[in-house]
Design a protein around this motif. Sequence first.
Motif, PDB file in Angstrom:
ATOM      1  N   ASN A  60       6.822 -26.739  17.347  1.00  0.00           N
ATOM      2  CA  ASN A  60       6.051 -27.538  18.293  1.00  0.00           C
ATOM      3  C   ASN A  60       4.685 -26.881  18.473  1.00  0.00           C
ATOM      4  N   ARG A  61       3.637 -27.583  18.062  1.00  0.00           N
ATOM      5  CA  ARG A  61       2.305 -26.998  18.119  1.00  0.00           C
ATOM      6  C   ARG A  61       1.625 -27.371  19.447  1.00  0.00           C
ATOM      7  N   THR A  62       2.324 -27.068  20.526  1.00  0.00           N
ATOM      8  CA  THR A  62       1.807 -27.271  21.881  1.00  0.00           C
ATOM      9  C   THR A  62       2.133 -26.032  22.690  1.00  0.00           C
ATOM     10  N   ILE A  63       1.184 -25.590  23.497  1.00  0.00           N
ATOM     11  CA  ILE A  63       1.439 -24.494  24.424  1.00  0.00           C
ATOM     12  C   ILE A  63       1.169 -24.982  25.840  1.00  0.00           C
ATOM     13  N   GLY A  64       1.701 -24.277  26.816  1.00  0.00           N
ATOM     14  CA  GLY A  64       1.473 -24.611  28.208  1.00  0.00           C
ATOM     15  C   GLY A  64       0.514 -23.624  28.853  1.00  0.00           C
ATOM     16  N   LEU A  65      -0.165 -24.089  29.889  1.00  0.00           N
ATOM     17  CA  LEU A  65      -1.037 -23.233  30.691  1.00  0.00           C
ATOM     18  C   LEU A  65      -0.760 -23.553  32.155  1.00  0.00           C
ATOM     19  N   ILE A  66      -0.339 -22.564  32.919  1.00  0.00           N
ATOM     20  CA  ILE A  66      -0.070 -22.741  34.345  1.00  0.00           C
ATOM     21  C   ILE A  66      -1.074 -21.915  35.128  1.00  0.00           C
ATOM     22  N   VAL A  67      -1.916 -22.597  35.917  1.00  0.00           N
ATOM     23  CA  VAL A  67      -2.971 -21.935  36.691  1.00  0.00           C
ATOM     24  C   VAL A  67      -2.680 -22.096  38.186  1.00  0.00           C
ATOM     25  N   PRO A  68      -3.302 -21.265  39.032  1.00  0.00           N
ATOM     26  CA  PRO A  68      -3.104 -21.434  40.482  1.00  0.00           C
ATOM     27  C   PRO A  68      -3.607 -22.792  40.978  1.00  0.00           C
ATOM     28  N   SER A  69      -4.896 -23.098  40.734  1.00  0.00           N
ATOM     29  CA  SER A  69      -5.447 -24.378  41.164  1.00  0.00           C
ATOM     30  C   SER A  69      -6.835 -24.553  40.586  1.00  0.00           C
ATOM     31  N   VAL A  70      -7.093 -25.704  39.982  1.00  0.00           N
ATOM     32  CA  VAL A  70      -8.426 -25.974  39.455  1.00  0.00           C
ATOM     33  C   VAL A  70      -9.409 -26.310  40.574  1.00  0.00           C
ATOM     34  N   ALA A  71      -8.961 -26.232  41.844  1.00  0.00           N
ATOM     35  CA  ALA A  71      -9.912 -26.326  42.948  1.00  0.00           C
ATOM     36  C   ALA A  71     -10.925 -25.189  42.867  1.00  0.00           C
ATOM     37  N   ASN A  72     -10.514 -24.068  42.278  1.00  0.00           N
ATOM     38  CA  ASN A  72     -11.440 -22.976  41.967  1.00  0.00           C
ATOM     39  C   ASN A  72     -11.974 -23.223  40.552  1.00  0.00           C
ATOM     40  N   PRO A  73     -13.285 -23.425  40.388  1.00  0.00           N
ATOM     41  CA  PRO A  73     -13.841 -23.730  39.066  1.00  0.00           C
ATOM     42  C   PRO A  73     -13.510 -22.686  38.003  1.00  0.00           C
ATOM     43  N   ARG A  84     -10.022 -25.155  23.971  1.00  0.00           N
ATOM     44  CA  ARG A  84     -10.879 -24.998  22.794  1.00  0.00           C
ATOM     45  C   ARG A  84     -10.286 -24.001  21.808  1.00  0.00           C
ATOM     46  N   ALA A  85      -9.786 -22.884  22.312  1.00  0.00           N
ATOM     47  CA  ALA A  85      -9.220 -21.863  21.431  1.00  0.00           C
ATOM     48  C   ALA A  85      -7.951 -22.373  20.754  1.00  0.00           C
ATOM     49  N   ALA A  86      -7.113 -23.104  21.507  1.00  0.00           N
ATOM     50  CA  ALA A  86      -5.875 -23.626  20.931  1.00  0.00           C
ATOM     51  C   ALA A  86      -6.156 -24.702  19.888  1.00  0.00           C
ATOM     52  N   THR A  87      -7.108 -25.582  20.183  1.00  0.00           N
ATOM     53  CA  THR A  87      -7.461 -26.650  19.240  1.00  0.00           C
ATOM     54  C   THR A  87      -7.932 -26.069  17.913  1.00  0.00           C
ATOM     55  N   ALA A  88      -8.684 -24.988  17.981  1.00  0.00           N
ATOM     56  CA  ALA A  88      -9.178 -24.354  16.759  1.00  0.00           C
ATOM     57  C   ALA A  88      -8.038 -23.841  15.887  1.00  0.00           C
ATOM     58  N   LEU A  89      -6.881 -23.588  16.500  1.00  0.00           N
ATOM     59  CA  LEU A  89      -5.724 -23.099  15.753  1.00  0.00           C
ATOM     60  C   LEU A  89      -4.689 -24.198  15.512  1.00  0.00           C
ATOM     61  N   GLY A  90      -5.065 -25.456  15.812  1.00  0.00           N
ATOM     62  CA  GLY A  90      -4.175 -26.579  15.545  1.00  0.00           C
ATOM     63  C   GLY A  90      -3.122 -26.819  16.609  1.00  0.00           C
ATOM     64  N   TYR A  91      -3.362 -26.347  17.820  1.00  0.00           N
ATOM     65  CA  TYR A  91      -2.407 -26.525  18.912  1.00  0.00           C
ATOM     66  C   TYR A  91      -3.003 -27.399  20.004  1.00  0.00           C
ATOM     67  N   LYS A  92      -2.124 -28.058  20.744  1.00  0.00           N
ATOM     68  CA  LYS A  92      -2.505 -28.799  21.950  1.00  0.00           C
ATOM     69  C   LYS A  92      -2.105 -27.982  23.174  1.00  0.00           C
ATOM     70  N   VAL A  93      -2.654 -28.374  24.340  1.00  0.00           N
ATOM     71  CA  VAL A  93      -2.371 -27.645  25.581  1.00  0.00           C
ATOM     72  C   VAL A  93      -1.944 -28.622  26.668  1.00  0.00           C
TER      73      VAL A  93
END
Length: 356
Positions: A60-73, A84-93
């Motif tokens: 599965n060429r997908t990874i997850g990203l769990i952040v506290p809150s995008v309310a903080n830029p 961007r980094a994952a896409t360059a390696l053929g992965y989705k996020v």
Amino acid sequence: MASIHDVARVAGVSASTVSNVLNGRHERMQAETKARVLRAIEELGYTPNALAQQFKSGRNRTIGLIVPSVANPFWGALAHRVERAATALGYKVLFCNAERDPQLETRYAETLLASGVRGVIFSSSPLSFDHLSHLTRRGLVVAAFDRRGHGAEEVVACSVSIDNELGGKLAGQHLVGLGHRRIGFISGPIKTSSRVGRLNGLRAAMAKAGLELDPDLVWQGAGIGGYGDTEGPELGRIGIRELLSRDDPPTAVVTINDMYAIGGYAGARDLGASIPGDISVVGFDDIDLAAVVHPALTTVRQPLAAMAETAVQALIRVLEGTNEGAEPHVSATPQLIVRASTAPPRDRTHPNNGAR
């Protein structure tokens, strides 16, 4: 919708033969058999179940990203850089906001794992990763962002973080060098690894100069529940107002991140205090807003783009089994960016000086 068994029936072969063709395992298969399967696929318009294939192949060429809150830029910028980094390696996020809540992080991680996503970047900087241990035993690969993985290797496969203690020291050394002796610290609840590190760094810088960080000047959310990630600007505003209202207020503050610092600007204005005339302010992160607020914010920069790329590459190396010899835990170096929000302290013995 056609199934793999429909294809097998039309081609006159077994379902396992169809699966072998779909997965490229047809080196020893007769050319005529392969051709029949391909004709049946085209005739029926069959589309393989991608999720089922991912479970079987582990690809599965997908990874997850769990952040506290995008309310903080800062976390929104991290999500962008990770994508961007994952896409360059053929992965989705796939990314989620979990507000550093271990139960919510666990639910998100369970959902991702059940969907075939094996690798997840966690950026909550927890003091412990124990809440994820049962998932790593089921095959989840955990990459930690903003938290050193050392000491949690049984759960964390790889990590990238700045040296948060060094970042706190840089802020403290800068303020001490300007002549500040009463320095405050404004944060949400100090119960994450990164927050503890930044506070300890400030304390160490002051101790080296023969100064003591007054516990009464360490403000951490005034009893707020959670971690204060979504309320950063308002907490910064409240925090600086409370510190400036003390009988012996600080002449400078270090904030846990830039959003708290920007909120602190508003709190100082509420009291008629100027920055840096009445109080110097140092942020943390160097988000884009730091350079455009007035006065421009002195802050500790995290090399976000490089850190995001490193985290993604390290996680994918583990997922693909190409991590032999690679350093699993990377520590980046913070950088102090001096702008206009810090200056030598004003002489408060003069009757016309000081916050009003």
